[in-house]
Scaffold this motif. Structure first.
Motif, mmCIF file in Angstrom:
data_model
loop_
_atom_site.group_PDB
_atom_site.id
_atom_site.type_symbol
_atom_site.label_atom_id
_atom_site.label_comp_id
_atom_site.label_asym_id
_atom_site.label_seq_id
_atom_site.Cartn_x
_atom_site.Cartn_y
_atom_site.Cartn_z
ATOM 1 N N GLY A 48 0.804 -1.291 -0.014
ATOM 2 C CA GLY A 48 0.064 0.033 0.053
ATOM 3 C C GLY A 48 0.913 1.271 -0.008
ATOM 4 N N GLY A 49 2.162 1.126 0.254
ATOM 5 C CA GLY A 49 2.996 2.433 0.425
ATOM 6 C C GLY A 49 2.232 3.593 0.939
ATOM 7 N N VAL A 50 2.382 4.508 0.053
ATOM 8 C CA VAL A 50 1.867 5.890 0.296
ATOM 9 C C VAL A 50 0.673 5.998 0.902
ATOM 10 N N SER A 51 -0.355 5.217 0.497
ATOM 11 C CA SER A 51 -1.715 5.059 1.020
ATOM 12 C C SER A 51 -1.692 4.798 2.476
ATOM 13 N N VAL A 52 -1.032 3.536 2.764
ATOM 14 C CA VAL A 52 -0.797 3.252 4.274
ATOM 15 C C VAL A 52 -0.243 4.560 5.095
ATOM 16 N N ALA A 53 0.783 5.055 4.584
ATOM 17 C CA ALA A 53 1.409 6.111 5.417
ATOM 18 C C ALA A 53 0.316 7.253 5.465
ATOM 19 N N ALA A 54 -0.376 7.644 4.591
ATOM 20 C CA ALA A 54 -1.132 8.623 4.806
ATOM 21 C C ALA A 54 -2.437 8.289 5.638
ATOM 22 N N LEU A 55 -2.887 6.955 5.468
ATOM 23 C CA LEU A 55 -4.026 6.697 6.349
ATOM 24 C C LEU A 55 -3.203 6.837 7.966
ATOM 25 N N MET A 69 -9.034 18.874 21.405
ATOM 26 C CA MET A 69 -9.778 19.412 20.367
ATOM 27 C C MET A 69 -9.929 18.418 19.231
ATOM 28 N N PRO A 70 -10.721 17.368 19.504
ATOM 29 C CA PRO A 70 -11.135 16.324 18.667
ATOM 30 C C PRO A 70 -11.712 16.618 17.280
ATOM 31 N N ILE A 71 -11.132 16.097 16.233
ATOM 32 C CA ILE A 71 -11.567 16.342 14.840
ATOM 33 C C ILE A 71 -12.834 15.677 14.896
ATOM 34 N N LEU A 72 -12.869 14.733 15.237
ATOM 35 C CA LEU A 72 -14.320 13.556 15.270
ATOM 36 C C LEU A 72 -14.831 13.834 16.692
ATOM 37 N N ARG A 73 -16.137 13.986 16.432
ATOM 38 C CA ARG A 73 -17.153 13.822 17.693
ATOM 39 C C ARG A 73 -16.640 12.551 18.461
ATOM 40 N N PRO A 74 -16.069 12.761 19.769
ATOM 41 C CA PRO A 74 -15.810 11.962 20.555
ATOM 42 C C PRO A 74 -16.817 10.493 20.747
ATOM 43 N N ASP A 75 -17.991 10.668 20.732
ATOM 44 C CA ASP A 75 -18.883 9.548 21.077
ATOM 45 C C ASP A 75 -19.683 9.251 19.914
ATOM 46 N N GLY A 76 -18.909 8.694 18.873
ATOM 47 C CA GLY A 76 -19.867 8.211 17.546
ATOM 48 C C GLY A 76 -19.597 8.901 16.258
ATOM 49 N N GLY A 77 -18.420 9.705 16.294
ATOM 50 C CA GLY A 77 -18.028 10.210 14.830
ATOM 51 C C GLY A 77 -17.460 9.185 14.014
ATOM 52 N N GLN A 78 -17.518 9.369 12.710
ATOM 53 C CA GLN A 78 -17.207 8.351 11.755
ATOM 54 C C GLN A 78 -16.189 8.847 10.991
ATOM 55 N N LEU A 79 -15.342 7.859 10.528
ATOM 56 C CA LEU A 79 -14.189 8.447 9.773
ATOM 57 C C LEU A 79 -14.323 6.935 8.595
ATOM 58 N N VAL A 80 -14.325 7.304 7.315
ATOM 59 C CA VAL A 80 -14.343 6.341 6.140
ATOM 60 C C VAL A 80 -12.950 6.909 5.349
ATOM 61 N N ALA A 81 -12.529 5.457 5.009
ATOM 62 C CA ALA A 81 -11.156 5.755 4.363
ATOM 63 C C ALA A 81 -11.125 4.829 3.098
ATOM 64 N N PHE A 82 -10.462 4.944 2.169
ATOM 65 C CA PHE A 82 -10.330 3.721 1.001
ATOM 66 C C PHE A 82 -8.866 3.504 1.155
ATOM 67 N N LEU A 83 -8.566 2.118 0.991
ATOM 68 C CA LEU A 83 -7.185 1.744 1.005
ATOM 69 C C LEU A 83 -7.221 0.687 -0.220
ATOM 70 N N PRO A 84 -6.274 1.043 -0.887
ATOM 71 C CA PRO A 84 -5.717 0.060 -2.019
ATOM 72 C C PRO A 84 -5.078 -0.841 -1.302
ATOM 73 N N CYS A 85 -4.973 -2.313 -2.046
ATOM 74 C CA CYS A 85 -4.483 -3.648 -1.489
ATOM 75 C C CYS A 85 -4.238 -4.315 -2.682
ATOM 76 N N PRO A 86 -2.768 -4.447 -3.097
ATOM 77 C CA PRO A 86 -2.454 -5.268 -4.083
ATOM 78 C C PRO A 86 -2.624 -6.777 -3.882
ATOM 79 N N LYS A 87 -2.777 -7.496 -4.872
ATOM 80 C CA LYS A 87 -3.083 -8.903 -4.599
ATOM 81 C C LYS A 87 -2.102 -9.659 -3.834
ATOM 82 N N GLU A 88 -0.828 -9.351 -3.840
ATOM 83 C CA GLU A 88 0.176 -9.910 -3.097
ATOM 84 C C GLU A 88 0.179 -9.688 -1.648
ATOM 85 N N CYS A 89 -0.697 -8.874 -1.184
ATOM 86 C CA CYS A 89 -0.866 -8.337 0.073
ATOM 87 C C CYS A 89 -1.935 -8.697 0.827
#
Length: 89
Positions: free
Chosen positions: A6-13, A28-48
């Motif tokens: 994943g290289g750069v994508s893993v480092a960015a996440l 100073m939380p970015i996400l609401r402490p009780d129930g905030g959500q984060l959705v991320a997309f992570l590429p994964c090569p076949k060999e990983c």
């Protein structure tokens, strides 16, 4: 920190999760402490394996996040994109 595939994508996440943890620690939380959500997309090569590319439990705990769902979206024979959903706890 070792990264395979994943290289750069893993480092960015990981960087994003570290910033969420840093801001949470400063009160100073970015996400609401009780129930905030984060959705991320992570590429994964076949060999990983997706498990090898996910943020560590320690990193997630420091950010107050918990992995709720992960879903694979196959793009072609060589790579998949994983949708990762995290909840703030």
């Amino acid at each position: 920190e070792a990264m395979s595939g994943g290289g750069v994508s893993v480092a960015a996440l990981n960087d994003l999760i570290d910033v969420i943890g840093y801001d949470r620690k400063r009160g100073m939380p970015i996400l609401r402490p009780d129930g905030g959500q984060l959705v991320a997309f992570l590429p994964c090569p076949k060999e990983c394996e997706i498990q090898d590319l996910l943020p560590s439990e320690e990193r997630l705990a420091a950010a107050g996040l918990q992995l709720q769902k992960k879903r694979e979206q196959r793009l072609n024979n060589a790579i998949s994109r994983w949708v990762l959903s995290f909840s703030s706890i």
